[in-house]
Design a protein around this motif. Structure first.
Motif, short mmCIF file in Angstrom:
data_model
loop_
_atom_site.label_atom_id
_atom_site.label_comp_id
_atom_site.label_asym_id
_atom_site.label_seq_id
_atom_site.Cartn_x
_atom_site.Cartn_y
_atom_site.Cartn_z
N CYS A 197 0.88 -1.17 0.00
CA CYS A 197 0.00 0.00 0.00
C CYS A 197 0.92 1.22 0.00
N ALA A 198 0.93 1.98 -1.12
CA ALA A 198 1.99 2.98 -1.28
C ALA A 198 1.51 4.27 -1.92
N TYR A 199 2.11 5.36 -1.44
CA TYR A 199 2.04 6.67 -2.10
C TYR A 199 3.44 6.93 -2.64
N ILE A 200 3.54 7.11 -3.94
CA ILE A 200 4.84 7.27 -4.61
C ILE A 200 4.95 8.70 -5.12
N HIS A 201 6.03 9.38 -4.74
CA HIS A 201 6.21 10.80 -5.09
C HIS A 201 7.59 10.99 -5.72
N ASP A 202 7.59 11.38 -6.97
CA ASP A 202 8.83 11.72 -7.68
C ASP A 202 8.98 13.24 -7.62
N GLU A 203 9.88 13.70 -6.76
CA GLU A 203 10.04 15.14 -6.53
C GLU A 203 10.64 15.85 -7.73
N LYS A 204 11.52 15.16 -8.46
CA LYS A 204 12.19 15.78 -9.61
C LYS A 204 11.22 16.04 -10.76
N TYR A 246 6.45 -20.61 -1.02
CA TYR A 246 5.68 -19.57 -1.70
C TYR A 246 6.57 -18.90 -2.74
N GLU A 247 5.97 -18.38 -3.80
CA GLU A 247 6.74 -17.80 -4.91
C GLU A 247 6.86 -16.28 -4.77
N TYR A 248 7.31 -15.83 -3.58
CA TYR A 248 7.48 -14.39 -3.36
C TYR A 248 8.50 -13.79 -4.33
N ASP A 249 9.69 -14.38 -4.36
CA ASP A 249 10.79 -13.82 -5.15
C ASP A 249 10.64 -14.10 -6.64
N GLU A 250 9.99 -15.22 -6.97
CA GLU A 250 9.86 -15.59 -8.38
C GLU A 250 8.72 -14.84 -9.07
N ILE A 251 7.62 -14.62 -8.35
CA ILE A 251 6.43 -14.04 -8.99
C ILE A 251 5.91 -12.81 -8.24
N GLY A 252 5.68 -12.92 -6.93
CA GLY A 252 4.99 -11.88 -6.18
C GLY A 252 5.67 -10.52 -6.23
N ILE A 253 6.93 -10.48 -5.79
CA ILE A 253 7.65 -9.20 -5.76
C ILE A 253 7.93 -8.68 -7.17
N PRO A 254 8.38 -9.52 -8.14
CA PRO A 254 8.55 -9.01 -9.50
C PRO A 254 7.26 -8.44 -10.10
N PHE A 255 6.12 -9.05 -9.78
CA PHE A 255 4.83 -8.53 -10.28
C PHE A 255 4.58 -7.13 -9.73
N LEU A 256 4.73 -6.96 -8.41
CA LEU A 256 4.47 -5.65 -7.80
C LEU A 256 5.47 -4.61 -8.31
N ALA A 257 6.72 -5.00 -8.47
CA ALA A 257 7.74 -4.06 -8.97
C ALA A 257 7.39 -3.58 -10.37
N GLN A 258 7.04 -4.53 -11.25
CA GLN A 258 6.71 -4.14 -12.62
C GLN A 258 5.42 -3.31 -12.66
N LEU A 259 4.44 -3.69 -11.85
CA LEU A 259 3.20 -2.92 -11.78
C LEU A 259 3.50 -1.47 -11.39
N GLY A 260 4.33 -1.28 -10.39
CA GLY A 260 4.69 0.07 -9.97
C GLY A 260 5.38 0.85 -11.07
N ARG A 261 6.29 0.20 -11.79
CA ARG A 261 7.01 0.89 -12.88
C ARG A 261 6.08 1.25 -14.03
N GLU A 262 5.15 0.34 -14.36
CA GLU A 262 4.21 0.62 -15.45
C GLU A 262 3.34 1.83 -15.10
N LEU A 263 2.86 1.88 -13.86
CA LEU A 263 2.03 3.01 -13.45
C LEU A 263 2.85 4.30 -13.38
N TYR A 264 4.08 4.19 -12.92
CA TYR A 264 4.97 5.35 -12.87
C TYR A 264 5.22 5.91 -14.27
N ASN A 265 5.50 5.02 -15.22
CA ASN A 265 5.75 5.48 -16.60
C ASN A 265 4.49 6.09 -17.21
N PHE A 266 3.33 5.53 -16.87
CA PHE A 266 2.07 6.12 -17.33
C PHE A 266 1.91 7.53 -16.76
N GLU A 267 2.22 7.68 -15.47
CA GLU A 267 2.09 8.99 -14.84
C GLU A 267 3.06 10.01 -15.43
#
Length: 342
Positions: free
Chosen positions: A285-292, A316-337
């Motif tokens: 659950c995150a608020y992401i702020h790019d100040e630059k 559990y597949e935290y490192d194989e699937i879970g965390i990579p999914f969340l990381a990519q999701l965050g980057r996709e939304l960041y690039n959209f923003e």
């Protein structure tokens, strides 16, 4: 990774809420976008429940004249002396379970739930402590509080109501679980576990990051100093609190955008967040702020990664699937923003 998950989206029980933030003159407007968000479909919130515990503890401190964030105390039967400020810093920097449990002893489950519900952070049902024996004990342990260097006082135990089972979809999960080193071939029952769905997590995040956008009765009673401290704790990195950066790298508990890398995070991007992962469920659950680049957005997302359907087997597949999914999701939304017209 996103495509892999979306191709089997039911298996992964994905839920996502993404919020665009737009400003005009002095007003802030939120636009929420949901993917499969449903408070009636249960997922285990794990350590995300530490966020409401931190907020509620700060609010309760304001109601007791003799206590501050920096008042020293220890829990009866526990040798660790701490303060609410230290516990909250540990909760956000490395997701410390014992720090959370000390705040639960201070609050009690009923008070914690009531404080959230009365501010519109619903639905929520915190029933138990985390990773400790007798986690669901309804009576709290006394706090031994230092009034000064030589004088202590014990708080009275708080007797909480015994929780009712949660009646939701998906509280029975998988096809087996381990208990006392024995495999039981029945679904794992989450009906007496903590309940803190996407809607409530996101509601709390909005009220803490942008309290001024809510009516007074929905704002938490935090002093300016407490609010400033809480925001700092939420984006602080482990190294800021003196943790070994070889073990506790920058993104140790910052899964969205950065979770799949142990490289240093960029200094101009601050992530105010709380993650949780247990029983194969991983949530951020995150608020992401790019100040630059002057962009900001919110996202709360959860995914279940338990391919064999067995709980408590630590497979559990935290490192194989879970965390990579969340990381990519965050980057996709960041690039959209980055490219979104405002």
């Amino acid at each position: 990774m996103i495509k892999k998950v979306m191709d089997s989206v039911d298996q992964y029980e994905v839920q996502i809420r993404y919020t665009q933030i737009d400003r005009k003159n002095e007003t802030i407007r939120f636009t929420d976008f949901d993917f499969q968000v449903d408070k009636n479909n249960y997922f285990y919130p794990a350590s995300t429940v530490k966020f409401p515990a931190a907020v509620a503890a700060l609010e309760k401190l304001n109601e007791i004249d003799s206590l501050t964030m920096d008042t020293q105390f220890y829990i009866e039967g526990d040798s660790v002396e701490t303060t609410c400020a230290k516990a909250i810093s540990e909760i956000f920097a490395v997701s410390d379970n014992a720090a959370n449990n000390r705040l639960v002893e201070f609050l009690g489950q009923d008070d914690l739930n009531h404080r959230m519900q009365s501010r519109g952070v619903v639905p929520i049902q915190i029933n138990h402590r985390l990773s400790t024996p007798n986690a669901d004990e309804v009576t709290t342990k006394p706090l031994i509080i230092y009034l000064n260097d030589s004088t202590t006082v014990a708080s009275a135990p708080i007797i909480n109501t015994y929780p009712n089972p949660i009646e939701l979809n998906k509280t029975l999960k998988g096809n087996g679980f381990y208990a006392d080193d024995l495999l039981h071939l029945d679904p794992f029952d989450f009906s007496l576990k903590n309940y803190f769905p996407i809607e409530a997590q996101h509601a709390l995040l909005k009220r803490i990051i942008f309290p001024e956008t809510f009516p007074k009765e929905q704002r938490f009673n935090l002093s300016q100093a407490q609010h400033k401290f809480l925001l700092k704790a939420m984006h602080a990195l482990p190294k800021d609190l003196g943790y070994d950066s070889e073990i506790y790298y920058d993104s140790y508990v910052k899964f969205l955008m950065f979770g799949d890398s142990s490289e240093p995070m960029p200094e101009d991007i601050k992530v105010y967040n709380k993650v949780g992962y247990a029983y194969g469920t991983i949530t951020d659950c995150a608020y992401i702020h790019d100040e630059k680049n002057n962009i900001d957005f919110m996202v709360t997302a959860t995914i279940l990664v338990n391919k064999d359907g067995i709980f408590n087997d630590n497979a559990y597949e935290y490192d194989e699937i879970g965390i990579p999914f969340l990381a990519q999701l965050g980057r996709e939304l960041y690039n959209f923003e980055l490219n979104r017209k405002r």
